[in-house]
Structures are given as C-alpha cells and as structure tokens.
Design an enzyme around this catalytic site. Structure first.
Site, PDB file in Angstrom:
ATOM      1  N   TRP A   7       0.843  -1.197   0.000  1.00 11.02           N
ATOM      2  CA  TRP A   7       0.000   0.000   0.000  1.00 11.02           C
ATOM      3  C   TRP A   7       0.879   1.247   0.000  1.00 11.02           C
ATOM      4  CZ3 TRP A   7      -5.220   0.812  -0.453  1.00 11.02           C
ATOM      5  CH2 TRP A   7      -6.044  -0.330  -0.452  1.00 11.02           C
ATOM      6  N   ASP A  36     -13.321  -7.619  -9.794  1.00  9.23           N
ATOM      7  CA  ASP A  36     -13.722  -6.441  -9.025  1.00  9.23           C
ATOM      8  C   ASP A  36     -12.511  -5.598  -8.655  1.00  9.23           C
ATOM      9  OD1 ASP A  36     -15.680  -4.958  -7.232  1.00  9.23           O
ATOM     10  OD2 ASP A  36     -14.240  -5.660  -5.745  1.00  9.23           O
ATOM     11  N   TYR A  41      -7.366   0.806  -4.636  1.00  7.14           N
ATOM     12  CA  TYR A  41      -6.704  -0.411  -4.162  1.00  7.14           C
ATOM     13  C   TYR A  41      -5.213  -0.354  -4.481  1.00  7.14           C
ATOM     14  CZ  TYR A  41     -11.316  -2.611  -3.473  1.00  7.14           C
ATOM     15  OH  TYR A  41     -12.586  -2.922  -3.053  1.00  7.14           O
ATOM     16  N   HIS A 108     -18.353   3.998  -4.507  1.00  3.67           N
ATOM     17  CA  HIS A 108     -17.730   3.166  -3.485  1.00  3.67           C
ATOM     18  C   HIS A 108     -18.362   3.289  -2.103  1.00  3.67           C
ATOM     19  CE1 HIS A 108     -13.508   1.280  -2.613  1.00  3.67           C
ATOM     20  NE2 HIS A 108     -14.476   0.629  -2.018  1.00  3.67           N
ATOM     21  N   GLN A 160     -22.740  -3.730  -3.423  1.00  9.51           N
ATOM     22  CA  GLN A 160     -21.720  -4.561  -2.783  1.00  9.51           C
ATOM     23  C   GLN A 160     -21.637  -4.195  -1.302  1.00  9.51           C
ATOM     24  OE1 GLN A 160     -16.977  -4.948  -3.210  1.00  9.51           O
ATOM     25  NE2 GLN A 160     -18.060  -5.437  -5.109  1.00  9.51           N
ATOM     26  N   LEU A 208     -15.285 -14.445   2.830  1.00 11.24           N
ATOM     27  CA  LEU A 208     -14.620 -15.544   3.544  1.00 11.24           C
ATOM     28  C   LEU A 208     -14.280 -15.177   4.984  1.00 11.24           C
ATOM     29  CD1 LEU A 208     -12.306 -16.846   0.685  1.00 11.24           C
ATOM     30  CD2 LEU A 208     -14.114 -18.149   1.815  1.00 11.24           C
ATOM     31  N   GLY A 261     -11.694 -12.115  -2.020  1.00 11.77           N
ATOM     32  CA  GLY A 261     -10.683 -11.095  -1.791  1.00 11.77           C
ATOM     33  C   GLY A 261      -9.268 -11.609  -1.811  1.00 11.77           C
ATOM     34  N   ARG A 267      -5.976 -20.737  -2.457  1.00  7.88           N
ATOM     35  CA  ARG A 267      -7.211 -20.373  -1.742  1.00  7.88           C
ATOM     36  C   ARG A 267      -8.344 -20.083  -2.723  1.00  7.88           C
ATOM     37  NH1 ARG A 267      -8.963 -19.406   3.128  1.00  7.88           N
ATOM     38  NH2 ARG A 267     -10.077 -17.510   3.736  1.00  7.88           N
TER      39      ARG A 267
END
Length: 299
Positions: A7, A36, A41, A108, A160, A208, A261, A267
């Site tokens: 980030w 998505d 991000y 958002h 969402q 999840l 995600g 996974r």
C-alpha cells in the site's frame, strides 16, 4: 484488493504482475468471470497490474467482465461525487487497466453531500462515451439506492456489502423484527428486500471472513464453534471449508455473489465447489452454521 504489491504509491514490480497473473489464472480455472476493482486499491496498483495481465493474455478482455469503483480518496476523509471528479477517476482507471470501458462502475461509499442530479450527468456522459456499461453502488442502503435511482439514467444493478458468516447483521435484521435485540442491529433494514425487488444484484465483500472459518485463527468461542461445524460439513461432503463458507452465503434467497478477496491461487481454487455446496445445503445445515456463528439461539 490484494493485487499490486504494498500500500504505497510506488511503481509496480514484476513480482506483483506475476502474482496477479497467477491469481487471475486460478480464478478463471474455477469459472470466475467478473473481476472487481477500485481505483484506490494499492494506490491504483491493483488496476495497473491487472492491466498488465490483460496485455499478457490476448482475448482475455473479451471473456470477462470488469467492474471498478470510485469515490473514496486516500488523500482526504470524504468521498466527492461531482461531475468532474467522477469522470476523471473513471478515465484514470481505464488508463491503468488499459481498456476502453468497464462493464460496471460502482460508487464506493455514501456521501452526505451527494447530489443525484450531478451523478446522473456524470453517468450519462460516461455511458454515452462508451466508458461504462452499467452502474452500481457499494456499502449503500436500499433507501440510498432509491434516492440515486430517481435521477440516474442507468438502472443501478449492483450493491456490494460486507456479508459473511462472520458479518451476519443482514440476516439478523430479518429475524429480529419486533424483538428487543433488533434495537442494536445497525444494518439498514429492508435493503435486501429492496435489492431483490428492483433487480439489484448483491455482492458480498469479505465473504470468507478473513478465513476465520476455514483455517485462520478464530477470535471468539462462537467463531470456534462455527468453524467446527464448517469442518464437519466439509469432511462429510468431501469438499473444502471455503466452499462451505461461501455456500452458506449463496444458499440465501437474496442470491448473493461472493467476492473473493484473496490473491492466493490455492485459496481461490479452494472456492471452486461453492455453488454446488450452496445448491446442496439443507435448511438444517444452513441454520446450524448461522446459529453456531451467532453464539446464541434464535428468538
């Protein structure tokens, strides 16, 4: 959101592009066809590395749907939705992704100063230019969607929300009507019903629950109990814990689409059986998971 590296606003790395390519390949292998994004991000790097994956894979853009979001700013504490800002943010996303259009643009987060007419002008301009094909929202109530829809030139087709076995207030709002415990539930009541009645698809972010029911450390006794039920069902059905957790979401009549995600290919592939498990899940199994995760019986 897991793509793109750290980030920071620094440049993307070859390793981050390789990671994104592996995640996309895993998603495609289990039938995922919608990807998505959001402009914030990883400071935009998630879109950038996805754009590099598209360059590596001729014909991929035509096989998938891309959605992205605008509204949240990393350099401010509010989300502006004026005409110039919306158009500029979409143009920036298209440039990072290296595409001419996104299939769906999501707003958002809610903005208390939002003017639906301003949003409508921006949406109309973007749609007329072929830069967006559909409109959605994220983290909004049914009433907020209806408020926007009054002016919008496009139907709002997606909402969402955070929804999971670990975030169950959307279910609790249904069962706690006319019950004292309902007073502490902050989920906007009627949102699921509004979306179902008006053709708004529900997408669940955090589906999840950070893996707390599929291998990650649990935080509470209720999470431990629910995790045990998940494991028992997965073993009995010869499937993965991830498939059971997502199957629980997808079994709900609101027809929820989970957002994966994770950027871990292993996974991602563990989620392959989710739709099958949703179709096979009985009411007793669904309620066993729900009540265990609640940590107390239903009223």
């Amino acid at each position: 959101m897991g793509l793109g590296g750290d980030w920071t606003p620094g440049p993307v790395t070859p390793a981050a592009i390789d990671q994104a390519a592996a995640a996309v390949e895993a998603a495609l292998s289990i039938g995922v066809g919608v990807f998505d994004h959001a402009d914030i991000y990883r400071f935009g790097k998630a879109e950038t590395v996805f754009g590099e994956v598209l360059k590596r894979t001729p014909g991929l853009r035509e096989r998938i749907e891309i959605q992205t979001k605008c509204g949240i700013r990393l350099d401010a504490d509010h989300a502006p939705y004026d005409l110039c800002t919306i158009v500029a943010r979409v143009d920036d996303s298209l440039a990072r992704l290296g595409v001419d259009y996104v299939d769906t643009l999501l707003l958002h987060r809610p903005d208390p100063l939002l003017e639906p007419a301003d949003v409508a002008v921006a949406v109309a301009q973007l749609h007329a230019a072929g830069k967006i094909r559909a409109l959605g929202v994220s983290n909004m109530s049914g009433a907020q969607i209806a408020f926007l829809q009054r002016e919008s030139p496009l139907p709002i087709v997606v909402n969402q929300l955070e929804m999971s076995l670990g975030r169950r207030d959307w279910v609790d709002s249904t069962v706690l009507v006319n019950h004292p415990d309902g007073a502490s539930n902050t989920f906007p009541h009627g949102t699921l019903e509004y979306c179902a009645s008006n053709g708004v698809r529900l997408q669940a972010w955090g589906a999840l629950a950070q893996g707390r029911y599929s291998g990650a450390p649990t935080r509470t006794a209720a999470e431990e109990a629910a995790s045990a039920v998940v494991t028992t069902l997965a073993e009995a059905k010869n499937t993965t814990r991830e498939a059971i957790v997502l199957g629980w979401l997808m079994r709900h009549p609101a027809r929820i689409d989970p957002v994966l995600g994770s950027s871990d290919p292993t996974r991602i592939r563990a989620c392959a059986d989710a739709a099958v498990q949703a179709a096979a899940m009985t009411r007793d199994e669904w309620f066993a998971l729900y009540i265990a995760a609640r940590g107390r019986p239903l009223p």
